[in-house]
Design a protein around this motif. Structure first.
Motif, PDB file in Angstrom:
ATOM      1  N   GLU A   8     -27.184  -3.807 -20.099  1.00  0.00           N
ATOM      2  CA  GLU A   8     -27.844  -4.515 -20.813  1.00  0.00           C
ATOM      3  C   GLU A   8     -27.058  -5.886 -21.316  1.00  0.00           C
ATOM      4  OE1 GLU A   8     -28.909  -2.055 -24.286  1.00  0.00           O
ATOM      5  OE2 GLU A   8     -29.646  -0.556 -22.994  1.00  0.00           O
ATOM      6  N   GLY A   9     -25.799  -5.882 -20.745  1.00  0.00           N
ATOM      7  CA  GLY A   9     -25.354  -7.224 -21.152  1.00  0.00           C
ATOM      8  C   GLY A   9     -24.599  -7.322 -22.477  1.00  0.00           C
ATOM      9  N   ARG A  10     -24.766  -6.310 -23.275  1.00  0.00           N
ATOM     10  CA  ARG A  10     -24.098  -6.162 -24.623  1.00  0.00           C
ATOM     11  C   ARG A  10     -24.111  -4.884 -25.181  1.00  0.00           C
ATOM     12  NH1 ARG A  10     -28.138  -8.597 -29.075  1.00  0.00           N
ATOM     13  NH2 ARG A  10     -26.383  -9.765 -29.489  1.00  0.00           N
ATOM     14  N   LEU A  11     -23.409  -4.593 -25.840  1.00  0.00           N
ATOM     15  CA  LEU A  11     -22.977  -3.185 -26.455  1.00  0.00           C
ATOM     16  C   LEU A  11     -23.061  -3.216 -27.932  1.00  0.00           C
ATOM     17  CD1 LEU A  11     -22.520  -0.096 -25.952  1.00  0.00           C
ATOM     18  CD2 LEU A  11     -19.982  -0.708 -25.996  1.00  0.00           C
ATOM     19  N   ILE A  12     -23.907  -2.810 -28.529  1.00  0.00           N
ATOM     20  CA  ILE A  12     -24.148  -2.647 -30.068  1.00  0.00           C
ATOM     21  C   ILE A  12     -23.866  -1.213 -30.365  1.00  0.00           C
ATOM     22  CG2 ILE A  12     -25.612  -2.685 -32.275  1.00  0.00           C
ATOM     23  CD1 ILE A  12     -27.085  -5.067 -30.590  1.00  0.00           C
ATOM     24  N   ALA A  13     -22.965  -0.858 -31.038  1.00  0.00           N
ATOM     25  CA  ALA A  13     -22.491   0.943 -31.499  1.00  0.00           C
ATOM     26  C   ALA A  13     -23.732   1.471 -31.941  1.00  0.00           C
ATOM     27  CB  ALA A  13     -21.460   0.755 -32.495  1.00  0.00           C
ATOM     28  N   ASP A  14     -23.942   2.831 -31.771  1.00  0.00           N
ATOM     29  CA  ASP A  14     -25.108   3.746 -32.057  1.00  0.00           C
ATOM     30  C   ASP A  14     -24.660   4.375 -33.217  1.00  0.00           C
ATOM     31  OD1 ASP A  14     -27.144   5.369 -32.433  1.00  0.00           O
ATOM     32  OD2 ASP A  14     -27.156   6.081 -30.204  1.00  0.00           O
ATOM     33  N   PRO A  15     -25.164   4.191 -34.300  1.00  0.00           N
ATOM     34  CA  PRO A  15     -24.661   4.892 -35.759  1.00  0.00           C
ATOM     35  C   PRO A  15     -25.198   6.307 -35.347  1.00  0.00           C
ATOM     36  CG  PRO A  15     -26.274   3.058 -36.204  1.00  0.00           C
ATOM     37  CD  PRO A  15     -26.349   2.993 -34.873  1.00  0.00           C
ATOM     38  N   GLN A  16     -26.030   6.754 -34.737  1.00  0.00           N
ATOM     39  CA  GLN A  16     -26.443   8.071 -34.554  1.00  0.00           C
ATOM     40  C   GLN A  16     -25.068   8.835 -33.664  1.00  0.00           C
ATOM     41  OE1 GLN A  16     -29.087   9.639 -35.442  1.00  0.00           O
ATOM     42  NE2 GLN A  16     -29.907   7.538 -36.204  1.00  0.00           N
ATOM     43  N   LEU A  17     -23.879   8.296 -33.333  1.00  0.00           N
ATOM     44  CA  LEU A  17     -23.071   8.787 -32.755  1.00  0.00           C
ATOM     45  C   LEU A  17     -21.704   8.835 -34.103  1.00  0.00           C
ATOM     46  CD1 LEU A  17     -22.791   7.210 -29.373  1.00  0.00           C
ATOM     47  CD2 LEU A  17     -23.697   9.401 -30.065  1.00  0.00           C
ATOM     48  N   GLU A  18     -22.109   8.409 -35.317  1.00  0.00           N
ATOM     49  CA  GLU A  18     -21.305   8.378 -36.303  1.00  0.00           C
ATOM     50  C   GLU A  18     -20.773   9.914 -36.588  1.00  0.00           C
ATOM     51  OE1 GLU A  18     -21.296   5.727 -40.109  1.00  0.00           O
ATOM     52  OE2 GLU A  18     -22.536   7.394 -40.454  1.00  0.00           O
ATOM     53  N   CYS A  19     -19.457   9.866 -36.828  1.00  0.00           N
ATOM     54  CA  CYS A  19     -19.047  11.434 -37.399  1.00  0.00           C
ATOM     55  C   CYS A  19     -19.234  11.276 -38.980  1.00  0.00           C
ATOM     56  CB  CYS A  19     -17.625  11.391 -37.088  1.00  0.00           C
ATOM     57  SG  CYS A  19     -16.860  12.867 -37.764  1.00  0.00           S
ATOM     58  N   GLN A  41     -24.562  -2.979 -38.023  1.00  0.00           N
ATOM     59  CA  GLN A  41     -24.944  -1.620 -38.809  1.00  0.00           C
ATOM     60  C   GLN A  41     -23.939  -0.533 -38.763  1.00  0.00           C
ATOM     61  OE1 GLN A  41     -28.470   0.197 -36.875  1.00  0.00           O
ATOM     62  NE2 GLN A  41     -29.033   1.312 -38.792  1.00  0.00           N
ATOM     63  N   TYR A  42     -23.254  -0.833 -37.558  1.00  0.00           N
ATOM     64  CA  TYR A  42     -21.928   0.113 -37.331  1.00  0.00           C
ATOM     65  C   TYR A  42     -20.962  -0.624 -36.323  1.00  0.00           C
ATOM     66  CZ  TYR A  42     -19.623   4.478 -36.330  1.00  0.00           C
ATOM     67  OH  TYR A  42     -18.385   5.476 -35.947  1.00  0.00           O
ATOM     68  N   PRO A  43     -19.696  -0.535 -36.432  1.00  0.00           N
ATOM     69  CA  PRO A  43     -18.883  -1.622 -35.738  1.00  0.00           C
ATOM     70  C   PRO A  43     -18.481  -0.791 -34.281  1.00  0.00           C
ATOM     71  CG  PRO A  43     -17.565  -0.465 -37.361  1.00  0.00           C
ATOM     72  CD  PRO A  43     -18.868  -0.069 -37.538  1.00  0.00           C
ATOM     73  N   VAL A  44     -18.229  -1.662 -33.259  1.00  0.00           N
ATOM     74  CA  VAL A  44     -17.757  -1.259 -32.304  1.00  0.00           C
ATOM     75  C   VAL A  44     -16.060  -1.442 -32.106  1.00  0.00           C
ATOM     76  CG1 VAL A  44     -17.312  -2.101 -29.640  1.00  0.00           C
ATOM     77  CG2 VAL A  44     -19.660  -2.205 -30.613  1.00  0.00           C
ATOM     78  N   TRP A  45     -15.618  -0.383 -31.865  1.00  0.00           N
ATOM     79  CA  TRP A  45     -14.008  -0.234 -32.182  1.00  0.00           C
ATOM     80  C   TRP A  45     -13.201  -0.565 -30.855  1.00  0.00           C
ATOM     81  CZ3 TRP A  45     -12.196   1.299 -37.007  1.00  0.00           C
ATOM     82  CH2 TRP A  45     -12.974   1.490 -37.983  1.00  0.00           C
ATOM     83  N   ALA A  46     -12.101  -1.133 -30.906  1.00  0.00           N
ATOM     84  CA  ALA A  46     -11.161  -1.352 -29.859  1.00  0.00           C
ATOM     85  C   ALA A  46      -9.712  -1.510 -30.288  1.00  0.00           C
ATOM     86  CB  ALA A  46     -11.744  -2.561 -29.170  1.00  0.00           C
ATOM     87  N   TRP A  47      -8.932  -1.489 -29.288  1.00  0.00           N
ATOM     88  CA  TRP A  47      -7.480  -1.725 -29.547  1.00  0.00           C
ATOM     89  C   TRP A  47      -7.240  -3.108 -29.338  1.00  0.00           C
ATOM     90  CZ3 TRP A  47      -5.080   1.652 -32.272  1.00  0.00           C
ATOM     91  CH2 TRP A  47      -5.505   3.107 -32.369  1.00  0.00           C
ATOM     92  N   TYR A  48      -6.514  -3.645 -30.417  1.00  0.00           N
ATOM     93  CA  TYR A  48      -5.896  -4.903 -30.238  1.00  0.00           C
ATOM     94  C   TYR A  48      -4.598  -4.839 -29.714  1.00  0.00           C
ATOM     95  CZ  TYR A  48      -3.711  -9.358 -31.421  1.00  0.00           C
ATOM     96  OH  TYR A  48      -3.160 -10.891 -31.062  1.00  0.00           O
ATOM     97  N   ARG A  49      -3.740  -3.807 -30.200  1.00  0.00           N
ATOM     98  CA  ARG A  49      -2.466  -3.372 -30.001  1.00  0.00           C
ATOM     99  C   ARG A  49      -2.383  -2.014 -29.974  1.00  0.00           C
ATOM    100  NH1 ARG A  49       1.601  -6.632 -32.991  1.00  0.00           N
ATOM    101  NH2 ARG A  49       1.369  -4.720 -34.559  1.00  0.00           N
ATOM    102  N   HIS A  50      -1.638  -1.272 -29.282  1.00  0.00           N
ATOM    103  CA  HIS A  50      -1.629   0.128 -28.877  1.00  0.00           C
ATOM    104  C   HIS A  50       0.046   0.433 -29.269  1.00  0.00           C
ATOM    105  CE1 HIS A  50      -2.592   4.359 -27.436  1.00  0.00           C
ATOM    106  NE2 HIS A  50      -3.621   3.949 -28.190  1.00  0.00           N
TER     107      HIS A  50
END
Length: 171
Positions: A8-19, A41-50
């Motif tokens: 799709e060229g972009r990713l928006i987080a799916d709130p249905q997957l929320e814990c 509506q819901y954030p996409v999470w990533a690592w800046y520094r691990h």
């Protein structure tokens, strides 16, 4: 998720997957992002520094995905105005609905006040703002600054943000 991004060229987080257990915490993060003009509506999470200051997880380690699962690690380059960084370890205070203390001594003072019923929810939530200060916290209590995990929250991920993909099989 990576397939959806490439399709799709972009990713928006799916709130249905929320814990559901962490719904209150995630909603708090969404409000924090909105305060900074990062609406979602819901954030996409990533690592800046691990781990230990490394920019990405070690794919030789276990625990990323169920063993044997095929995964994709995305290396990203996102403009700073499109991301909200926070300290991962400190984020656990938000997840646990607990006061975020700067040091062990500060934590003991807060615990004594909590025993007397003197700590309000408003005060607890105000303390959480410190997760966004990447220098907050005594190193003896929270660890060395340069070794702390830093997470990134984005309202969405664009395919143009992807610099490199690494396919792996989880251990």
């Amino acid at each position: 998720m990576a397939e959806k991004l490439f399709r799709e060229g972009r990713l928006i987080a799916d709130p249905q997957l929320e814990c559901e257990v962490f719904e209150r915490s995630y909603r708090w993060m969404v409000r924090q992002m909105a305060k900074r003009s990062l609406h979602c509506q819901y954030p996409v999470w990533a690592w800046y520094r691990h781990c230990n200051g490394r920019p990405r997880p070690d794919l030789r380690a276990t625990g990323h995905l169920p063993p044997g699962t095929h995964g994709v690690l995305l290396q990203l380059n996102v403009e700073s105005h499109r991301v909200l960084l926070s300290q991962f370890e400190l984020w656990h205070c938000v997840l646990n609905n607990s006061h975020l203390s700067r040091s062990e001594a500060d934590n003991k003072r807060v615990e004594r006040r909590e025993e007397r019923g003197e700590v309000t929810q408003k005060e607890i939530e105000a303390s959480w703002e410190n997760i966004f200060d990447l220098k907050f916290g005594d190193y003896r209590y929270w660890g060395k600054l340069e070794e702390r995990y830093i997470q990134a929250c984005l309202p969405l991920l664009e395919l143009s943000d992807v610099v490199k993909t690494t396919h792996f099989k989880a251990r």
